[in-house]
Design an enzyme around this catalytic site. Structure first.
Site, PDB file in Angstrom:
ATOM      1  N   CYS A 252      47.455  33.632  43.187  1.00  0.00           N
ATOM      2  CA  CYS A 252      47.709  33.647  44.740  1.00  0.00           C
ATOM      3  C   CYS A 252      48.837  32.698  44.850  1.00  0.00           C
ATOM      4  CB  CYS A 252      46.594  33.243  45.408  1.00  0.00           C
ATOM      5  SG  CYS A 252      46.843  32.996  47.010  1.00  0.00           S
TER       6      CYS A 252
ATOM      7  N   CYS B  54      48.655  30.450  47.795  1.00  0.00           N
ATOM      8  CA  CYS B  54      47.872  29.292  47.914  1.00  0.00           C
ATOM      9  C   CYS B  54      48.517  28.183  46.937  1.00  0.00           C
ATOM     10  CB  CYS B  54      46.454  29.950  47.193  1.00  0.00           C
ATOM     11  SG  CYS B  54      46.067  31.325  47.616  1.00  0.00           S
ATOM     12  N   ASP B  55      49.058  28.347  45.835  1.00  0.00           N
ATOM     13  CA  ASP B  55      49.376  27.572  44.755  1.00  0.00           C
ATOM     14  C   ASP B  55      50.976  27.454  44.499  1.00  0.00           C
ATOM     15  OD1 ASP B  55      46.616  27.599  44.180  1.00  0.00           O
ATOM     16  OD2 ASP B  55      46.603  29.335  42.810  1.00  0.00           O
TER      17      ASP B  55
END
Ligand code: NAP
Length: 299
Positions: free
Chosen positions: A132, A135-136
């Protein structure tokens, strides 16, 4: 035991829309979600093809949908459905918090990220390996990263990481992308390096990921990277449905008819778990159809 007329399992775009349509039809309904509302749509860095919204971040769209539908339907987040059993006059739904009895169910359980299944993938999960980028990605800004895959997700992931200043190599197993044509041009303009006909064989590092071993038509080399983003598609979360006898296709997606009915009476399915065209607009539409079919069957 809590009594409901309809329970929707999963609060991605399909589930949230199903819940709203069900309540507006007059069914006493509840949506249960094991995580937070939005499902995998939360991970889309940019959605540019949801009609009426020129460009929207996936999480923003999910939160707009949630804000809208919760004017009508209750959504219980962070509650996991563990079991569904067929009972007289309906189904018993057991979660990690409650037991429910319902006359009908809409399965909107979505999909999960497919894994490469190679050496080092699990070892470096959260230490360089991610599924993701929204997200990261931030943790890898201005660094060297690789993205695996050739579909819309992989290309969008590559573009997003590039926008964070990363040096990006897209590794694809064939010599042509599956992604929308529109995105091909963007990829060229953004200066993403592409390794065609290449397969990642192994991930190497010590405490964190340091490099990936790539096989390009039988020739192996090692590419130094700080991060590897895997975007090679998804597999359906259809196990709960299969447990009550719902028919799945050969890829384990739930089979429905045009009314989103499954082979089991009063069990419907909508969204990514049914396969086909996986787009937010389709998930929402299927959720609406499933709820209205349930209403037709229950009145
Ligand atoms: P996808 O379209 O199924 O593409 C998966 C990609 O990963 C393919 O290029 C495939 O290669 C490759 N792949 C699969 N297994 C692999 C493996 N084991 N090793 C290496 N490569 C592998 O999946 P997706 O990109 O996640 O998209 C899923 C759906 O969501 C699609 O319908 C897509 O249109 C939609 N989506 C849309 C948008 C949008 O902006 N409109 C954004 C994201 C997703 P091959 O090409 O060789 O099969």
């Amino acid at each position: 035991m809590i009594e409901k007329e309809l329970i929707v399992v999963g609060a991605g775009p399909a589930g949230m829309t199903a819940g709203m349509y069900a309540v507006r039809s007059g069914l006493d309904s509840l949506v249960i979600e094991k995580g937070i509302c939005g499902g995998l749509s939360n991970e889309a860095p940019e959605i540019e093809n949801y009609p009426g919204l020129d460009r929207v971040n996936g999480m923003e769209l999910a939160s707009k949908i949630k804000e809208h539908v919760t004017k009508y339907v209750e959504i219980r987040e962070l509650e996991r459905v563990d079991r569904i059993e067929a009972k007289a006059e309906g189904f018993e739904v057991t979660t990690d918090k409650e037991s429910y009895h319902t006359k009908a169910i809409v399965m909107c359980t979505g999909t999960r990220h497919r894994r490469l299944g190679i050496k080092g993938e699990l070892e470096f999960l959260g230490k360089g390996v991610s599924y993701c980028a929204t997200c990261d990605g931030f943790f890898f800004r201005n660094r060297n990263v690789a993205v695996v895959g050739g579909g819309d997700s992989a290309v969008r992931t590559a573009l997003y990481l590039r926008s964070l200043g990363c040096q990006v190599t897209l590794i694809h197993r064939r010599d042509a992308l599956r992604a929308e044509r529109y995105l091909h041009k963007k990829l060229d303009e953004a200066g993403v390096n592409i390794r065609w006909n290449s397969v990642v064989k192994e991930l190497k590092g010590d405490k964190v990921l340091k490099s990936v071993v790539i096989d390009t038509r039988g020739i192996e080399d090692e590419l130094p990277v700080n991060g590897l983003f895997v975007a090679i598609g998804e597999d359906p979360n259809s196990e709960l449905a299969a447990g009550i006898g719902v028919n799945l296709d050969e890829k384990k997606y739930i089979i429905t008819d045009k009314s989103q009915r499954t082979n089991i009476k009063r069990v419907y399915a909508a969204g990514d778990v049914t396969g086909g065209v996986r787009q937010v607009v389709v998930a929402c539409a299927e959720g609406a159809v499933a709820a209205l079919s349930a209403y037709d069957d229950l009145i």
